[in-house]
Design an enzyme around this catalytic site. Sequence first.
Site, PDB file in Angstrom:
ATOM      1  N   SER A 119     -16.835  11.914  -8.906  1.00  0.00           N
ATOM      2  CA  SER A 119     -16.555  12.259 -10.298  1.00  0.00           C
ATOM      3  C   SER A 119     -17.822  12.794 -10.933  1.00  0.00           C
ATOM      4  O   SER A 119     -18.915  12.298 -10.671  1.00  0.00           O
ATOM      5  CB  SER A 119     -16.072  11.012 -11.040  1.00  0.00           C
ATOM      6  OG  SER A 119     -16.282  11.157 -12.434  1.00  0.00           O
ATOM      7  N   HIS A 131      10.331  -1.317  -1.848  1.00  0.00           N
ATOM      8  CA  HIS A 131      10.112  -1.237  -3.311  1.00  0.00           C
ATOM      9  C   HIS A 131       8.641  -1.458  -3.664  1.00  0.00           C
ATOM     10  O   HIS A 131       8.324  -1.914  -4.756  1.00  0.00           O
ATOM     11  CB  HIS A 131      10.969  -2.263  -4.058  1.00  0.00           C
ATOM     12  CG  HIS A 131      12.392  -2.293  -3.616  1.00  0.00           C
ATOM     13  ND1 HIS A 131      13.372  -1.484  -4.169  1.00  0.00           N
ATOM     14  CD2 HIS A 131      13.009  -3.009  -2.641  1.00  0.00           C
ATOM     15  CE1 HIS A 131      14.523  -1.728  -3.565  1.00  0.00           C
ATOM     16  NE2 HIS A 131      14.332  -2.633  -2.614  1.00  0.00           N
ATOM     17  N   LYS A 181     -17.405   6.619  -8.587  1.00  0.00           N
ATOM     18  CA  LYS A 181     -16.103   7.035  -8.083  1.00  0.00           C
ATOM     19  C   LYS A 181     -16.132   7.687  -6.699  1.00  0.00           C
ATOM     20  O   LYS A 181     -17.023   8.451  -6.379  1.00  0.00           O
ATOM     21  CB  LYS A 181     -15.439   8.040  -9.056  1.00  0.00           C
ATOM     22  CG  LYS A 181     -15.022   7.464 -10.373  1.00  0.00           C
ATOM     23  CD  LYS A 181     -13.977   6.349 -10.262  1.00  0.00           C
ATOM     24  CE  LYS A 181     -12.641   6.833  -9.802  1.00  0.00           C
ATOM     25  NZ  LYS A 181     -11.899   7.518 -10.849  1.00  0.00           N
ATOM     26  N   GLU A 236      -4.414  13.714  -2.620  1.00  0.00           N
ATOM     27  CA  GLU A 236      -3.663  14.077  -3.826  1.00  0.00           C
ATOM     28  C   GLU A 236      -3.194  15.527  -3.759  1.00  0.00           C
ATOM     29  O   GLU A 236      -2.087  15.859  -4.173  1.00  0.00           O
ATOM     30  CB  GLU A 236      -4.522  13.846  -5.073  1.00  0.00           C
ATOM     31  CG  GLU A 236      -4.684  12.360  -5.388  1.00  0.00           C
ATOM     32  CD  GLU A 236      -5.782  12.059  -6.395  1.00  0.00           C
ATOM     33  OE1 GLU A 236      -5.846  10.919  -6.862  1.00  0.00           O
ATOM     34  OE2 GLU A 236      -6.596  12.958  -6.701  1.00  0.00           O
TER      35      GLU A 236
END
Length: 460
Positions: free
Chosen positions: A292, A158, A298, A305
């Site tokens: 970024s 979990h 970043k 992804e």
Amino acid sequence: MTTKKMWGGRFKKKTDSDVERFTKSIDYDYKLAKYDVYGSLLHVFVLNACGFLTKEEEKSMSNALRKIYNDIVSGKFKYNKRSEDIHTDIQNKVEKEVGPLSLKLHTARSRNDQVLFDLKLFCRDELLYVGKLCKELQNSILEICEEHKETFIPGYTHLQHAQIVRLKDYLGSYAEMFKRDLDRLDNTRERIRLTLGSGALAGTPIGSTLYQEMAKKFVREHKELKEIFSTEHIDKVSNTLDTVSDRDFVIEVLSVLSIMGMHLSRFAEDLIIWSTKEFGFVEIDDAFATGSSLMPQKKNPDVLELIRAYTGTLYGNLMSVLTMMKGLPLTYNRDMQLDKPPLFSSFEIIEQELKIFPKLIKTLKWNKKTIEKAIENDETLYATDLVYYLIKKGIAFKQAHDIIGKLIKFSLDSSRKIKEMSNIELKRFSDRLKQEEIVKLLDPETSVKSRESVVRTSNV
Ligand code: ARG
């Protein structure tokens, strides 16, 4: 202007130009060119064996086909964008080479049968390649496991701290998934039986029983085919109606690739989470991250992804072919032409991912200190060990579970470390809890070793 079609005798009018564009498949099925030539080379053998081509005719047709084949493998081959499909395109190219003799090439053959042979051979070839890439990925994981035999990390259920495990077992679980994938790739590949001789749907009166026998001779002459096409892989067709209308193998391939994509996506997701500032377990190498345009600090896990996102495309491709097939009456229907774009797309996605992933994981920087801290700061990771400790002292499991539950709750509420509690304090929960024994238990290595018979990675 269109090129020569493989049909047209019964038509008075020219095909509407929009229809021409709408129905053609050359812009994607050109990928089957090599396999189409193989099918034709074998077909030419058969036509000679049953007397429809003389030895000389067979030779000049084979030479023409081989010339086209060489152009394909050397990258010189250019398909005519106006051809209806790759079968038409190659037929026209053979005609350019040998003239009217080419008109015999399609004797007792249908594109329905041809496209199936091409696609099956293509799948056998690609599955072999994906299998190799999958094995490489598996090996890269195992290499990393070797380096981290003594690194302990929190194991999660979990996404909450559960019990301590070895990093090698965590990563090794992914190696297990890819091992199953490899198995599925091999099984699927083995099930793809090559077929020829079905005609359009109902078999042909010429040569249909000779393909298996001729394939032996054919394979002897085409050693490069050894891995993807051996005589065991060509079947005598038992039901031509089923053969030309079967796309189970495409669906199976798309399923296997979807499952594999799902595994890659889960791995990607773990790494995305682990590379956050909150976790900080790993750092992705600059070569495999992106920045970024606005926020200079970043470093984003875009590659991971995209791997996660492409799973959607893989599932979509599978759904698209399943749905396309579900309402088709026997036998061949043109709907089936649309099995190719999703199939090609899924292979492309998986191959790209399998090429990048091993490099990405090999260059990960593991922040051992942060991982150690995550364990150090959380004694709840040992709660289950403490339950086992009490069981061994004769306390019933449920009771032990309850005692440790209360102990943990007290520790969390009072911010008191269990390790630092005295025997008097511990006695409030159970007189079997002994500080000097507990201190020894609250250690990552002791914790993991006590369960070693359970947590095991077969490969490492
Ligand atoms: N391009 C077709 C396909 O991919 C093969 C051609 C069969 N065409 C036909 N009208 N019978 O399935």
